[in-house]
Design an enzyme around this catalytic site. Sequence first.
Site, PDB file in Angstrom:
ATOM      1  N   GLU A 193      -2.227  -9.924   0.295  1.00  0.00           N
ATOM      2  CA  GLU A 193      -1.878  -9.814  -1.126  1.00  0.00           C
ATOM      3  C   GLU A 193      -1.461 -11.178  -1.677  1.00  0.00           C
ATOM      4  O   GLU A 193      -0.387 -11.697  -1.343  1.00  0.00           O
ATOM      5  CB  GLU A 193      -0.739  -8.811  -1.336  1.00  0.00           C
ATOM      6  CG  GLU A 193      -0.386  -8.647  -2.814  1.00  0.00           C
ATOM      7  CD  GLU A 193       0.776  -7.687  -3.042  1.00  0.00           C
ATOM      8  OE1 GLU A 193       1.247  -7.630  -4.202  1.00  0.00           O
ATOM      9  OE2 GLU A 193       1.205  -7.024  -2.099  1.00  0.00           O
TER      10      GLU A 193
ATOM     11  N   LYS B 290       8.204   8.478  11.959  1.00  0.00           N
ATOM     12  CA  LYS B 290       7.210   7.818  11.105  1.00  0.00           C
ATOM     13  C   LYS B 290       6.974   8.576   9.796  1.00  0.00           C
ATOM     14  O   LYS B 290       5.868   8.558   9.242  1.00  0.00           O
ATOM     15  CB  LYS B 290       5.913   7.578  11.874  1.00  0.00           C
ATOM     16  CG  LYS B 290       6.146   6.645  13.058  1.00  0.00           C
ATOM     17  CD  LYS B 290       4.953   6.431  13.939  1.00  0.00           C
ATOM     18  CE  LYS B 290       5.346   5.526  15.114  1.00  0.00           C
ATOM     19  NZ  LYS B 290       4.285   5.366  16.099  1.00  0.00           N
TER      20      LYS B 290
END
Length: 390
Positions: free
Chosen positions: A88, A218
Amino acid sequence: MARAESIPRDKDNNYSEEQARRRRTFITEKTGAELPSLASYSIDPQVTQGNIENFIGCVQMPLGLAGPIHITGEHARGDFYIPMATTEGTLLASYSRGMRAISESGGVKTTVVKHSMQRAPVFLFADAMQAREFGAWLVSRFDAIKAAAETTTRSGKLFEIEQYPVANMLYTRFCYTTGDAAGQNMTSKATFAACEWIKANHPDQPRYILSGAIDTDKKHSAMNMIQTRGKRVIAEFTLKREVARDLLRIDTAQLYRYRQIAAVGALQAGSAYSGAHAANGIAALFIATGQDAANVAESHGGITYGQLLENGDYYWSVTLPALICATHGGGTGLPSQRECLQILGCVGTGKADKLAEIIAAVVLAGDVSLTSAVLAGDWVSSHDALGRNR
């Protein structure tokens, strides 16, 4: 229909360059994809054993440096340059700006306030009273259960068994400290040993399932926001009014007003994190340092808090209640990831808390920069200049 051909494997030596090349040839023949970049790597395939199966090569992730950021923590102290892996554009420039604002304001103070990694078995009974009595038995036998669990690990220490009765079941969370390891596998093995001891020693020999799903492995959860999973870490600093004005081009009173507005927005959306963004910095550091990237799902949840001080300065903090990171085990021993840990001074015994403090400081820097960019109108223009918008 004919059965598809299996991926090539060698039961005697599956982690060799020859086997990696054989699998690349196999998938090229199957798909037509040419793989020169995947085939270009510097590590010995043997070192990936235990980290991946059917190795064919390496995905090369751009890695950059952000910083410096001045940290005055219990474990992380000094000026740090932060290795961050991302695709990014503008991300590292933004984080570096936040780090500069923090450093010019005197630095960030960091503290690990709690450790707790869980496995959460559920025990099954005929009725609620039987489950309740079993809960009392667990309390009375805690020392023996702890001893059974700790036969499986040198660094894992069971310190609490939380209890949550529902219907004719007792949901539990076996809570451990795990040293420099993240500890999910460690706690699974230890809790299995504990549950087998319980089953052998309790008169009813209760049935159990090793995970009743309230360990939320998770997955983000409200329970972990309150109770902690992994490490609960706080990063805090006071943004000087002149730094906000000269570097970030905002006023601290405006910043405080926006904090109120953003808190309402986050509440409406049901956001896991009440600040600008925790996942960006955590993901970039996790990838760079060999953490389990899926743990971003838990680790990014958190709370940001701001206080406008009488002199116009702005107290700013981030609390990450479920930060799961390690300096031992998993991907931390792979060569590139270990080098990134070396940059941070996080190789060796007793460095996991230091890494956690650095991560929390980086998250705070990201919030400082992005929040300021939104207020100052720089958000889109910065992506136009440095990111993929160009």
